[in-house]
Design a protein around this motif. Structure first.
Motif, PDB file in Angstrom:
ATOM      1  N   GLY A   1       0.802  -1.216   0.000  1.00 48.12           N
ATOM      2  CA  GLY A   1       0.000   0.000   0.000  1.00 48.12           C
ATOM      3  C   GLY A   1       0.831   1.259   0.000  1.00 48.12           C
ATOM      4  N   LYS A   2       2.153   1.122   0.129  1.00 46.81           N
ATOM      5  CA  LYS A   2       3.042   2.279   0.094  1.00 46.81           C
ATOM      6  C   LYS A   2       3.680   2.410  -1.289  1.00 46.81           C
ATOM      7  CE  LYS A   2       4.069   2.142   5.020  1.00 46.81           C
ATOM      8  NZ  LYS A   2       3.197   3.308   5.314  1.00 46.81           N
ATOM      9  N   ILE A   3       3.843   3.641  -1.724  1.00 47.92           N
ATOM     10  CA  ILE A   3       4.398   3.930  -3.037  1.00 47.92           C
ATOM     11  C   ILE A   3       5.864   4.326  -2.900  1.00 47.92           C
ATOM     12  CG2 ILE A   3       4.135   5.335  -5.120  1.00 47.92           C
ATOM     13  CD1 ILE A   3       1.726   3.492  -4.317  1.00 47.92           C
ATOM     14  N   ALA A   4       6.700   3.852  -3.801  1.00 45.27           N
ATOM     15  CA  ALA A   4       8.114   4.229  -3.804  1.00 45.27           C
ATOM     16  C   ALA A   4       8.466   4.925  -5.115  1.00 45.27           C
ATOM     17  CB  ALA A   4       9.006   3.003  -3.618  1.00 45.27           C
ATOM     18  N   VAL A   5       9.171   6.032  -4.999  1.00 46.24           N
ATOM     19  CA  VAL A   5       9.626   6.782  -6.168  1.00 46.24           C
ATOM     20  C   VAL A   5      11.140   6.968  -6.062  1.00 46.24           C
ATOM     21  CG1 VAL A   5       9.518   8.963  -7.429  1.00 46.24           C
ATOM     22  CG2 VAL A   5       7.437   8.016  -6.385  1.00 46.24           C
ATOM     23  N   PRO A   6      11.937   6.284  -6.877  1.00 51.65           N
ATOM     24  CA  PRO A   6      13.382   6.543  -6.900  1.00 51.65           C
ATOM     25  C   PRO A   6      13.682   7.798  -7.723  1.00 51.65           C
ATOM     26  CG  PRO A   6      12.829   4.332  -7.738  1.00 51.65           C
ATOM     27  CD  PRO A   6      11.581   5.146  -7.729  1.00 51.65           C
ATOM     28  N   ALA A   7      14.752   8.491  -7.369  1.00 48.53           N
ATOM     29  CA  ALA A   7      15.199   9.666  -8.119  1.00 48.53           C
ATOM     30  C   ALA A   7      16.720   9.648  -8.146  1.00 48.53           C
ATOM     31  CB  ALA A   7      14.688  10.946  -7.469  1.00 48.53           C
ATOM     32  N   VAL A   8      17.309   9.975  -9.316  1.00 45.71           N
ATOM     33  CA  VAL A   8      18.747   9.765  -9.517  1.00 45.71           C
ATOM     34  C   VAL A   8      19.393  10.981 -10.172  1.00 45.71           C
ATOM     35  CG1 VAL A   8      20.453   8.345 -10.743  1.00 45.71           C
ATOM     36  CG2 VAL A   8      18.441   7.255  -9.711  1.00 45.71           C
ATOM     37  N   VAL A   9      20.597  11.334  -9.729  1.00 45.74           N
ATOM     38  CA  VAL A   9      21.397  12.365 -10.388  1.00 45.74           C
ATOM     39  C   VAL A   9      22.833  11.875 -10.513  1.00 45.74           C
ATOM     40  CG1 VAL A   9      20.017  14.340  -9.618  1.00 45.74           C
ATOM     41  CG2 VAL A   9      21.887  13.522  -8.183  1.00 45.74           C
ATOM     42  N   GLY A  10      23.558  12.427 -11.496  1.00 52.60           N
ATOM     43  CA  GLY A  10      24.959  12.046 -11.628  1.00 52.60           C
ATOM     44  C   GLY A  10      25.650  12.738 -12.775  1.00 52.60           C
ATOM     45  N   ASN A  11      26.968  12.617 -12.809  1.00 50.72           N
ATOM     46  CA  ASN A  11      27.781  13.139 -13.899  1.00 50.72           C
ATOM     47  C   ASN A  11      28.429  11.997 -14.666  1.00 50.72           C
ATOM     48  OD1 ASN A  11      27.490  15.931 -13.962  1.00 50.72           O
ATOM     49  ND2 ASN A  11      28.820  16.197 -12.205  1.00 50.72           N
ATOM     50  N   GLU A  12      27.711  10.907 -14.783  1.00 51.72           N
ATOM     51  CA  GLU A  12      28.192   9.760 -15.536  1.00 51.72           C
ATOM     52  C   GLU A  12      26.984   8.950 -15.984  1.00 51.72           C
ATOM     53  OE1 GLU A  12      29.717   6.428 -12.937  1.00 51.72           O
ATOM     54  OE2 GLU A  12      29.874   8.080 -11.506  1.00 51.72           O
ATOM     55  N   ASP A  13      27.185   8.074 -16.923  1.00 48.01           N
ATOM     56  CA  ASP A  13      26.112   7.226 -17.416  1.00 48.01           C
ATOM     57  C   ASP A  13      25.676   6.270 -16.313  1.00 48.01           C
ATOM     58  OD1 ASP A  13      24.303   6.196 -19.151  1.00 48.01           O
ATOM     59  OD2 ASP A  13      25.745   5.066 -20.355  1.00 48.01           O
ATOM     60  N   GLY A  14      24.483   5.711 -16.471  1.00 43.00           N
ATOM     61  CA  GLY A  14      24.046   4.684 -15.528  1.00 43.00           C
ATOM     62  C   GLY A  14      22.736   4.969 -14.839  1.00 43.00           C
ATOM     63  N   ALA A  15      22.037   6.053 -15.203  1.00 37.27           N
ATOM     64  CA  ALA A  15      20.807   6.405 -14.498  1.00 37.27           C
ATOM     65  C   ALA A  15      19.763   5.296 -14.599  1.00 37.27           C
ATOM     66  CB  ALA A  15      20.243   7.712 -15.043  1.00 37.27           C
ATOM     67  N   HIS A  16      19.586   4.725 -15.780  1.00 34.45           N
ATOM     68  CA  HIS A  16      18.590   3.668 -15.925  1.00 34.45           C
ATOM     69  C   HIS A  16      18.995   2.423 -15.145  1.00 34.45           C
ATOM     70  CE1 HIS A  16      17.080   6.109 -19.318  1.00 34.45           C
ATOM     71  NE2 HIS A  16      15.943   5.514 -19.043  1.00 34.45           N
ATOM     72  N   HIS A  17      20.276   2.121 -15.151  1.00 35.21           N
ATOM     73  CA  HIS A  17      20.762   0.967 -14.388  1.00 35.21           C
ATOM     74  C   HIS A  17      20.534   1.179 -12.895  1.00 35.21           C
ATOM     75  CE1 HIS A  17      23.258  -2.343 -13.075  1.00 35.21           C
ATOM     76  NE2 HIS A  17      24.077  -1.526 -12.446  1.00 35.21           N
ATOM     77  N   VAL A  18      20.822   2.374 -12.406  1.00 29.57           N
ATOM     78  CA  VAL A  18      20.626   2.675 -10.986  1.00 29.57           C
ATOM     79  C   VAL A  18      19.147   2.605 -10.630  1.00 29.57           C
ATOM     80  CG1 VAL A  18      20.797   4.496  -9.237  1.00 29.57           C
ATOM     81  CG2 VAL A  18      22.743   4.006 -10.739  1.00 29.57           C
TER      82      VAL A  18
ATOM     83  N   HIS B   1      -2.002   9.440  -7.253  1.00 34.54           N
ATOM     84  CA  HIS B   1      -3.173   8.682  -7.700  1.00 34.54           C
ATOM     85  C   HIS B   1      -3.126   7.253  -7.168  1.00 34.54           C
ATOM     86  CE1 HIS B   1      -6.397   7.271 -10.299  1.00 34.54           C
ATOM     87  NE2 HIS B   1      -5.599   6.313 -10.748  1.00 34.54           N
ATOM     88  N   LEU B   2      -1.978   6.608  -7.315  1.00 36.63           N
ATOM     89  CA  LEU B   2      -1.843   5.215  -6.896  1.00 36.63           C
ATOM     90  C   LEU B   2      -1.907   5.083  -5.376  1.00 36.63           C
ATOM     91  CD1 LEU B   2      -1.458   2.363  -7.949  1.00 36.63           C
ATOM     92  CD2 LEU B   2       1.017   2.770  -7.991  1.00 36.63           C
ATOM     93  N   ALA B   3      -1.309   6.029  -4.663  1.00 40.17           N
ATOM     94  CA  ALA B   3      -1.366   5.993  -3.202  1.00 40.17           C
ATOM     95  C   ALA B   3      -2.808   6.084  -2.717  1.00 40.17           C
ATOM     96  CB  ALA B   3      -0.535   7.127  -2.609  1.00 40.17           C
TER      97      ALA B   3
ATOM     98  N   GLN C   1      -4.920   3.162  -0.657  1.00 37.21           N
ATOM     99  CA  GLN C   1      -5.464   3.441   0.668  1.00 37.21           C
ATOM    100  C   GLN C   1      -6.922   2.996   0.759  1.00 37.21           C
ATOM    101  OE1 GLN C   1      -3.658   4.798   3.478  1.00 37.21           O
ATOM    102  NE2 GLN C   1      -2.160   4.019   2.021  1.00 37.21           N
ATOM    103  N   THR C   2      -7.653   3.164  -0.312  1.00 39.00           N
ATOM    104  CA  THR C   2      -9.075   2.798  -0.298  1.00 39.00           C
ATOM    105  C   THR C   2      -9.315   1.361  -0.750  1.00 39.00           C
ATOM    106  OG1 THR C   2      -9.339   3.738  -2.525  1.00 39.00           O
ATOM    107  CG2 THR C   2      -9.831   5.179  -0.642  1.00 39.00           C
ATOM    108  N   HIS C   3      -8.380   0.826  -1.554  1.00 43.00           N
ATOM    109  CA  HIS C   3      -8.506  -0.542  -2.045  1.00 43.00           C
ATOM    110  C   HIS C   3      -7.173  -1.264  -1.828  1.00 43.00           C
ATOM    111  CE1 HIS C   3     -12.376   0.344  -3.933  1.00 43.00           C
ATOM    112  NE2 HIS C   3     -11.822   1.445  -4.412  1.00 43.00           N
ATOM    113  N   PRO C   4      -6.894  -1.684  -0.604  1.00 45.55           N
ATOM    114  CA  PRO C   4      -5.608  -2.322  -0.303  1.00 45.55           C
ATOM    115  C   PRO C   4      -5.445  -3.672  -0.994  1.00 45.55           C
ATOM    116  CG  PRO C   4      -7.084  -2.481   1.572  1.00 45.55           C
ATOM    117  CD  PRO C   4      -7.757  -1.586   0.588  1.00 45.55           C
ATOM    118  N   TYR C   5      -4.207  -4.120  -1.071  1.00 42.44           N
ATOM    119  CA  TYR C   5      -3.939  -5.428  -1.635  1.00 42.44           C
ATOM    120  C   TYR C   5      -4.674  -6.499  -0.823  1.00 42.44           C
ATOM    121  CZ  TYR C   5      -0.137  -3.584  -4.538  1.00 42.44           C
ATOM    122  OH  TYR C   5       0.594  -2.900  -5.487  1.00 42.44           O
TER     123      TYR C   5
END
Length: 203
Positions: free
Chosen positions: A115-132, A188-190, A194-198
């Protein structure tokens, strides 16, 4: 419905040292706040987070207070810089400490993070954002978080360049667009979860 978002900055920089990761995290939290979400954040390195895979490693371990803020929120933002093509060691430690969730599945087969939402966020000065992002999302989903649809927010500068995300005059349009979309979908998903839990699945 009132929603809370909590972000962890996995920079290696302590205190109020300028941080591109903080700038990205703040941008995501600001977008969430635009949907009426209450927000807050912390830098992991400002806390004594011990190595381990339990809820509390004792002897002054300060992970429990960060964990409690994650558990009190409906949206968790995990922000990291790219180091040598990977998430920072701090982000890896956060994932390791969240592993304790796997031992807390209830009799209905539900994780405390369902029921909890996770949002990753990434910054860098090198390639690899999608991998991270792939590494973070896989770990977060494994411990029960749900990741919203859309391209996750990231920014990478010129390889081996000297410009950081925090040095930009403004957020690039494509990055700003990805942040707006992921924030909207996260809220929206959160609300839905909350109203329709797994459902219960049993153990």
């Amino acid at each position: 419905m009132s929603l809370v978002a909590f972000g962890l900055n996995c920079t290696l920089k302590r205190g109020d040292a300028p941080s591109s990761t903080q700038a990205m995290l703040d941008a995501v939290l600001q977008a969430l706040a635009g949907h009426g979400v209450q927000t807050g954040s912390a830098r992991v390195v400002d806390f004594d987070v011990r190595p381990g895979v339990t809820r509390d490693e004792g002897d002054g371990d300060q992970w429990p207070q960060l964990r409690q803020r994650i558990m009190d929120a409906q949206i968790f933002v995990l922000a990291t810089p790219i180091w040598l093509g990977h998430p920072s060691s701090v982000a890896q430690r956060v994932l390791e400490r969240l592993d304790a969730v796997l031992g807390e599945v209830d009799e209905a087969g539900c994780y405390p993070t369902f029921g909890k939402i996770a949002v990753p966020a990434v910054v860098g000065n090198e390639d690899g954002a999608h991998h991270v992002h792939a590494q973070l999302m896989q770990g977060l989903v494994d411990v029960g978080f749900t990741v919203p649809a859309a391209s996750p927010p990231y920014w990478v500068g010129e390889a081996m360049g000297g410009t950081d995300f925090k040095d930009l005059d403004g957020t690039p349009d494509k990055v700003a667009s990805s942040i707006r979309t992921i924030a909207s979908n996260a809220v929206h998903l959160a609300g839905l979860l909350q109203t329709h839990p797994y459902p219960a699945t049993g153990r």
